[in-house]
Design a protein around this motif. Structure first.
Motif, mmCIF file in Angstrom:
data_model
loop_
_atom_site.group_PDB
_atom_site.id
_atom_site.type_symbol
_atom_site.label_atom_id
_atom_site.label_comp_id
_atom_site.label_asym_id
_atom_site.label_seq_id
_atom_site.Cartn_x
_atom_site.Cartn_y
_atom_site.Cartn_z
ATOM 1 N N UNK A 1 18.526 0.217 -7.860
ATOM 2 C CA UNK A 1 17.414 -0.422 -7.091
ATOM 3 C C UNK A 1 16.915 0.347 -6.056
ATOM 4 N N UNK A 2 15.700 0.968 -5.991
ATOM 5 C CA UNK A 2 15.171 1.506 -4.892
ATOM 6 C C UNK A 2 15.312 1.007 -3.538
ATOM 7 N N UNK A 3 15.323 1.940 -2.421
ATOM 8 C CA UNK A 3 15.499 1.285 -1.162
ATOM 9 C C UNK A 3 14.112 0.259 -0.777
ATOM 10 N N UNK A 4 13.140 0.671 -1.156
ATOM 11 C CA UNK A 4 11.955 -0.050 -1.035
ATOM 12 C C UNK A 4 11.990 -1.565 -1.445
ATOM 13 N N UNK A 5 12.509 -1.741 -2.910
ATOM 14 C CA UNK A 5 12.749 -2.930 -3.421
ATOM 15 C C UNK A 5 13.913 -3.680 -2.593
ATOM 16 N N UNK A 6 15.058 -3.047 -2.206
ATOM 17 C CA UNK A 6 15.886 -3.695 -1.630
ATOM 18 C C UNK A 6 15.504 -4.196 -0.250
ATOM 19 N N UNK A 7 14.632 -3.441 0.225
ATOM 20 C CA UNK A 7 14.028 -4.071 1.709
ATOM 21 C C UNK A 7 13.124 -5.335 1.427
ATOM 22 N N UNK A 8 12.615 -5.299 0.300
ATOM 23 C CA UNK A 8 11.793 -6.783 -0.167
ATOM 24 C C UNK A 8 13.020 -7.847 -0.406
ATOM 25 N N UNK A 9 13.995 -7.375 -0.841
ATOM 26 C CA UNK A 9 15.020 -8.520 -1.271
ATOM 27 C C UNK A 9 15.982 -8.984 -0.372
ATOM 28 N N UNK B 1 0.849 -1.331 0.158
ATOM 29 C CA UNK B 1 0.047 -0.064 -0.090
ATOM 30 C C UNK B 1 0.805 1.183 0.030
ATOM 31 N N UNK B 2 2.130 1.098 0.201
ATOM 32 C CA UNK B 2 3.046 2.261 0.090
ATOM 33 C C UNK B 2 3.390 2.621 -1.299
ATOM 34 N N UNK B 3 3.170 1.807 -2.098
ATOM 35 C CA UNK B 3 3.438 1.853 -3.719
ATOM 36 C C UNK B 3 2.178 2.369 -4.501
ATOM 37 N N UNK B 4 1.334 3.229 -4.276
ATOM 38 C CA UNK B 4 0.210 3.369 -4.869
ATOM 39 C C UNK B 4 0.527 4.093 -6.070
ATOM 40 N N UNK B 5 1.678 4.832 -6.225
ATOM 41 C CA UNK B 5 2.086 5.482 -7.565
ATOM 42 C C UNK B 5 3.246 4.904 -8.544
ATOM 43 N N UNK B 6 3.087 5.208 -9.595
ATOM 44 C CA UNK B 6 4.176 4.297 -10.464
ATOM 45 C C UNK B 6 5.750 4.519 -10.048
ATOM 46 N N UNK B 7 6.287 3.856 -10.026
ATOM 47 C CA UNK B 7 7.846 3.866 -9.600
ATOM 48 C C UNK B 7 8.460 3.204 -10.399
ATOM 49 N N UNK B 8 9.866 3.643 -10.634
ATOM 50 C CA UNK B 8 10.829 2.737 -11.364
ATOM 51 C C UNK B 8 11.682 2.299 -10.351
ATOM 52 N N UNK B 9 11.519 0.957 -9.999
ATOM 53 C CA UNK B 9 12.083 0.224 -8.957
ATOM 54 C C UNK B 9 13.539 -0.154 -9.310
ATOM 55 N N UNK B 10 13.633 -0.615 -10.312
ATOM 56 C CA UNK B 10 15.047 -1.233 -11.184
ATOM 57 C C UNK B 10 15.332 -0.608 -12.315
ATOM 58 N N UNK B 11 16.665 -0.010 -12.418
ATOM 59 C CA UNK B 11 17.009 0.609 -13.604
ATOM 60 C C UNK B 11 18.354 0.038 -13.988
ATOM 61 N N UNK B 12 18.498 -0.413 -15.264
ATOM 62 C CA UNK B 12 19.676 -0.650 -15.641
ATOM 63 C C UNK B 12 20.399 0.029 -16.466
ATOM 64 N N UNK B 13 21.684 0.409 -16.285
ATOM 65 C CA UNK B 13 22.180 1.516 -17.189
ATOM 66 C C UNK B 13 23.666 0.887 -17.375
ATOM 67 N N UNK C 1 19.840 2.668 -4.643
ATOM 68 C CA UNK C 1 21.068 2.039 -4.318
ATOM 69 C C UNK C 1 21.741 1.853 -5.560
ATOM 70 N N UNK C 2 23.041 2.246 -5.777
ATOM 71 C CA UNK C 2 23.861 1.808 -6.962
ATOM 72 C C UNK C 2 24.673 0.787 -6.816
ATOM 73 N N UNK C 3 24.528 -0.244 -7.950
ATOM 74 C CA UNK C 3 25.315 -1.597 -7.658
ATOM 75 C C UNK C 3 26.132 -1.528 -9.130
ATOM 76 N N UNK C 4 27.390 -1.581 -9.099
ATOM 77 C CA UNK C 4 28.101 -1.327 -10.278
ATOM 78 C C UNK C 4 29.349 -2.312 -10.253
ATOM 79 N N UNK C 5 29.306 -2.833 -11.562
ATOM 80 C CA UNK C 5 30.687 -3.667 -11.895
ATOM 81 C C UNK C 5 31.541 -3.415 -13.080
#
Length: 321
Positions: free
Chosen positions: A129-137, A50-62, A77-81
Motif C-alpha cells: 500500500x502506498x504511503x499516501x493511501x496509508x495516510x487516508x486509511x 490534487x496530489x494524485x494527478x497521475x496514475x498510481x498503483x496504490x494497492x498491489x497484492x502479491x 508499505x509491505x504487509x505480509x502473512x
C-alpha cells in the motif's frame, strides 16, 4: 498492461492481483484488475486529491516477497502473512525468521531488505500500500508512530491462533473489496478495509509491546525528524544540533522525545540511517570508497574508514570480499 476506463476525474487508483486470482495474467505474477476513480468529497480525502494527478498503483497484492526490496516499491508499505514454511531475511544488519503464523510489516526502507532463504513450502500473502493511501486509511491514533520504530528494528510479529484468523480475514476483506467493481462506494469500503487491517496490526503489536501515551506534539516532532532523515539529510548533517535547530527545539528535548517514542535517542537514528546507507553503497562495486566518502562529506578517506569500522564493525573493503 493496466486497463483504464474513460472517466473525467483527477484521481485514479490501480489495483493489482496475483496470478492465482485470474487466468488472464500474461506476465505470470501480477496483472491490473481494475481502475478505480475517487469522486467522493470526504474532508480528510480532499487534502490528497490534487496530489494524485497521475496514475498510481496504490494497492498491489502479491503472493511472493520478490518485490519488497525493489526501488520501484520504495513508496509502498509491505504487509505480509505467512501461511506455511518460512523465509529468512536480513534487515538493518539483523537476521529475522518470518515463519508460519507470523505477520510482517516493512514500513520503511524496503530496499534494505535482503531475502536470504525460503523454504520449499513457503506460502505468503502480501499487500503493498502506498504511503499516501496509508495516510487516508490510518485511524486517528498516535500509536502508529511508536509502532513504526519498533517495526524498523523487528518487522516480524508472531501471532496467536486467534490473531492469525483475524489477520487472514483482513487480507481477504481487502481482496474482496478490490473485486467489487460495481460497488458505488468502493473507495470508502476499501479505505475501511485497509483501516481495519491497520487497527488490528496496532493491536497485534501493542499486545506484545504495550502502549504508551504519546502527545500529538511529540508525534509531529518525531515525524518531522524522521522525514529529514528519510530525505537523506544525514549525508551532510550528523549532529543532533542541526536537526534540533531546524525543528526549533533544543537537542536535549529532541533526544527526550525520540527516547520516549522510539526507545532510542535521536543520535541513534542519525547514526543508524547513516550506517545503513553507507553499507548499501559499499555493496555497489561501481562506486569507489572515495566517492562514497565524498557523498557523506568526510574530511578524508581515513576518517570515513574509521567511521565505518566504528559503526559497522568492519572495514569498507570487507563489503567487497
Amino acid at each position: 498492461m493496466a486497463s483504464e476506463s474513460t472517466v473525467d476525474t483527477d484521481f485514479r487508483v490501480f489495483f493489482v492481483y496475483p496470478s492465482s486470482y485470474s487466468s488472464h495474467n500474461p506476465d505470470g505474477n501480477m496483472f491490473v484488475l481494475s481502475t478505480f476513480y475517487c469522486i467522493f468529497g470526504i474532508p480528510k480525502m480532499q487534502r490528497y486529491i490534487f496530489s494524485f494527478m497521475n496514475s498510481i498503483q496504490h494497492i498491489i497484492i502479491d503472493d511472493t516477497l520478490n518485490k519488497v526490496s525493489s526501488p520501484a516499491f520504495s513508496n509502498y508499505l509491505c504487509h505480509a502473512y505467512c501461511h506455511s514454511g518460512f523465509c529468512i531475511l536480513q534487515r538493518n544488519g539483523k537476521t529475522f525468521r518470518f515463519g508460519q503464523g507470523c505477520c510482517m510489516i516493512i514500513a520503511r526502507r524496503g530496499d534494505l531488505v535482503k531475502i536470504v532463504e525460503t523454504s520449499m513450502d513457503f506460502s505468503v500473502d502480501v499487500i503493498y500500500v502506498t504511503q499516501e493511501f496509508i495516510e487516508l486509511s490510518t485511524p486517528q491514533s498516535n500509536y502508529g508512530m511508536r509502532g513504526q520504530f519498533a517495526l524498523f528494528n523487528n518487522p516480524v510479529i508472531p501471532l496467536t491462533p486467534q490473531q492469525q484468523e483475524v489477520c487472514k480475514l483482513n487480507f481477504e476483506a481487502v481482496k474482496r473489496r478490490l473485486s467489487q467493481m460495481s460497488h458505488l462506494f468502493r473507495h470508502e469500503a476499501l479505505i475501511n478495509a485497509v483501516q481495519c487491517m491497520i487497527i488490528d496490526f496496532f493491536d497485534f503489536h501493542a499486545q506484545l509491546y504495550g502502549t504508551d501515551k504519546i502527545s500529538s506534539q511529540s508525534r509531529e516532532l518525531m515525524e518531522q525528524f524522521i522525514d529529514m532523515l528519510e530525505r537523506g539529510n544525514f549525508r551532510r548533517n550528523r549532529t543532533i544540533g542541526y536537526y534540533a535547530s531546524s525543528l526549533c527545539v533544543t537537542p536535549k528535548y529532541l533526544s527526550e522525545v525520540s527516547k520516549k517514542i522510539s526507545g532510542m535517542p535521536a543520535a541513534f537514528w542519525i547514526t543508524r540511517y547513516t550506517a545503513l546507507d553507507i553499507s548499501r553503497l559499499l555493496r555497489d562495486r561501481s562506486l569507489s570508497f572515495t566517492a562514497i566518502s565524498d557523498m557523506f562529506g568526510f574530511s578524508s578517506l581515513s576518517h570515513f574508514s574509521r567511521y565505518v569500522q566504528t559503526n559497522l564493525g568492519v572495514k569498507p573493503s570487507d563489503f567487497r570480499e
